[in-house]
Design a protein around this motif. Structure first.
Motif, short mmCIF file in Angstrom:
data_model
loop_
_atom_site.label_atom_id
_atom_site.label_comp_id
_atom_site.label_asym_id
_atom_site.label_seq_id
_atom_site.Cartn_x
_atom_site.Cartn_y
_atom_site.Cartn_z
N MET A 1 -38.52 75.25 15.31
CA MET A 1 -37.79 75.74 16.57
C MET A 1 -37.06 76.88 16.57
O MET A 1 -37.31 77.72 15.09
N LEU A 2 -36.93 77.96 17.27
CA LEU A 2 -36.99 79.08 17.68
C LEU A 2 -35.87 79.53 18.65
O LEU A 2 -35.88 79.03 19.77
N GLY A 3 -34.00 80.34 18.50
CA GLY A 3 -34.01 80.34 19.74
C GLY A 3 -33.39 81.71 19.70
O GLY A 3 -32.94 82.42 18.31
N ILE A 4 -33.02 82.82 20.64
CA ILE A 4 -32.91 84.16 20.32
C ILE A 4 -32.28 84.50 21.75
O ILE A 4 -31.91 84.31 23.36
N PHE A 5 -30.57 84.93 21.37
CA PHE A 5 -29.61 84.98 22.54
C PHE A 5 -29.20 87.19 22.24
O PHE A 5 -28.71 87.43 21.16
N SER A 6 -29.22 87.09 23.25
CA SER A 6 -28.69 88.89 23.82
C SER A 6 -27.29 89.08 23.54
O SER A 6 -26.38 88.12 22.84
N GLY A 7 -26.90 90.15 22.85
CA GLY A 7 -25.04 90.32 22.37
C GLY A 7 -24.89 90.02 24.12
O GLY A 7 -23.72 89.65 24.10
N ALA A 8 -25.51 89.26 25.65
CA ALA A 8 -24.14 89.08 26.27
C ALA A 8 -23.37 88.12 26.15
O ALA A 8 -23.16 87.30 26.77
#
Length: 222
Positions: A1-8
Motif C-alpha cells: 500500500m502507498l499513501g502520498i501527501f503534500s505539504g498542505a
C-alpha cells in the motif's frame, strides 16, 4: 500500500528532513512513486483524493494472514494491512454489521476520535489488538492519522519525495531513492504519548536510514 501527501496536508519532522538530505540516491517525485507502485504491482488501484493526496494498493503478493484493504466513508479514506484479533468485540463496541472488516472498523474508530475530541488518539490505537498498519485521511478536515501495531509485525516505512511530499508504504524497496524509516504510530507512541521522540542518525553503512525512539521508553522503529 502507498499513501502520498503534500505539504498542505502534513509537514515532515525536522529530523526527517535533515536525515533525508543525506540520501546518496537521487530522490523520486510523488507522481513517479505512484507510477512505480502501479508498474510493480499487477491489478493495482490508484486513487486521487483532492489535489494533495494519492493512495494506492494492490493484493499482489499479500500474505493471507495480513491482507490489504481499502475503504472510504463520509470522506474518510483508509488503507489497512493486517488483521485484528479482537475485530468481533470491536464491531459490537462500535455498532458495526457482522460482515464489517478491519478497514471499516478503523474508519469508525477514527470518527469516534474526531467527534469526541479531545479523545486521545493513543486510546484508539491501544484498543486494536493484532498485526496491522493503516493510513487514514479525512478529506473534510485535511487530517492524516497513521499508525501500526506495537511490535511492528506489519512494517510501515515513510519518507520524503523530491517534490516535498511525505510518503508512507509497506514496501521498503518502493521508497528507495527517497529517505525512509520505519515508524510505529508515526511520531507518537500510544504507550507513551507524552514522551518526546528523537531521531537517531544512521551509521555510515546505512546512510539513508534513521531510527526514531521515545525518550526514556521503548524503541519506536528499527
Amino acid at each position: 500500500m502507498l499513501g502520498i501527501f503534500s505539504g498542505a496536508i502534513v509537514s515532515p519532522p525536522e529530523e526527517l528532513v535533515a536525515a533525508g538530505s543525506r540520501t546518496p540516491s537521487p530522490k523520486t517525485t510523488g507522481s513517479t512513486l505512484v507510477n512505480r507502485f502501479v508498474e510493480k504491482n499487477p491489478s493495482a488501484v490508484s486513487v486521487q483524493v483532492g489535489d494533495y493526496v494519492q493512495l494506492a494498493y494492490s493484493h499482489h503478493n499479500e500474505s493471507p494472514l495480513r491482507p490489504r484493504s481499502f475503504g472510504a466513508k463520509d470522506e474518510i479514506f483508509c488503507l489497512f494491512q493486517g488483521s485484528l484479533d479482537n475485530l468481533g468485540s470491536l464491531k459490537q463496541q462500535y455498532g458495526l454489521a457482522k460482515n464489517a472488516n478491519e478497514v471499516l472498523l478503523v474508519i469508525e474508530a477514527y470518527k469516534t476520535l474526531r467527534d469526541r475530541a479531545p479523545y486521545p488518539a493513543n486510546h484508539v490505537v491501544a484498543h486494536l489488538s493484532g498485526d496491522f498498519a493503516f493510513v487514514v485521511f479525512d478529506k473534510s478536515t485535511s487530517t492524516l492519522f497513521v499508525a501500526s501495531d506495537q511490535v511492528g509485525k506489519v512494517p510501515l516505512y515513510w519518507g520524503i519525495t523530491a517534490d516535498g511530499y511525505v510518503a508512507f508504504a509497506d514496501d521498503v524497496d518502493l521508497l528507495k531513492g527517497c529517505y525512509y524509516s520505519t515508524a510505529l504510530g508515526g511520531l507518537r507512541s500510544f504507550e507513551n504519548p507524552k514522551n518526546k521522540i528523537t531521531a537517531v542518525p544512521a551509521n555510515e553503512g546505512e546512510i539513508w536510514g534513521a531510527t526514531f525512539k521515545v525518550e526514556g521508553a521503548t524503541v519506536l522503529a528499527d
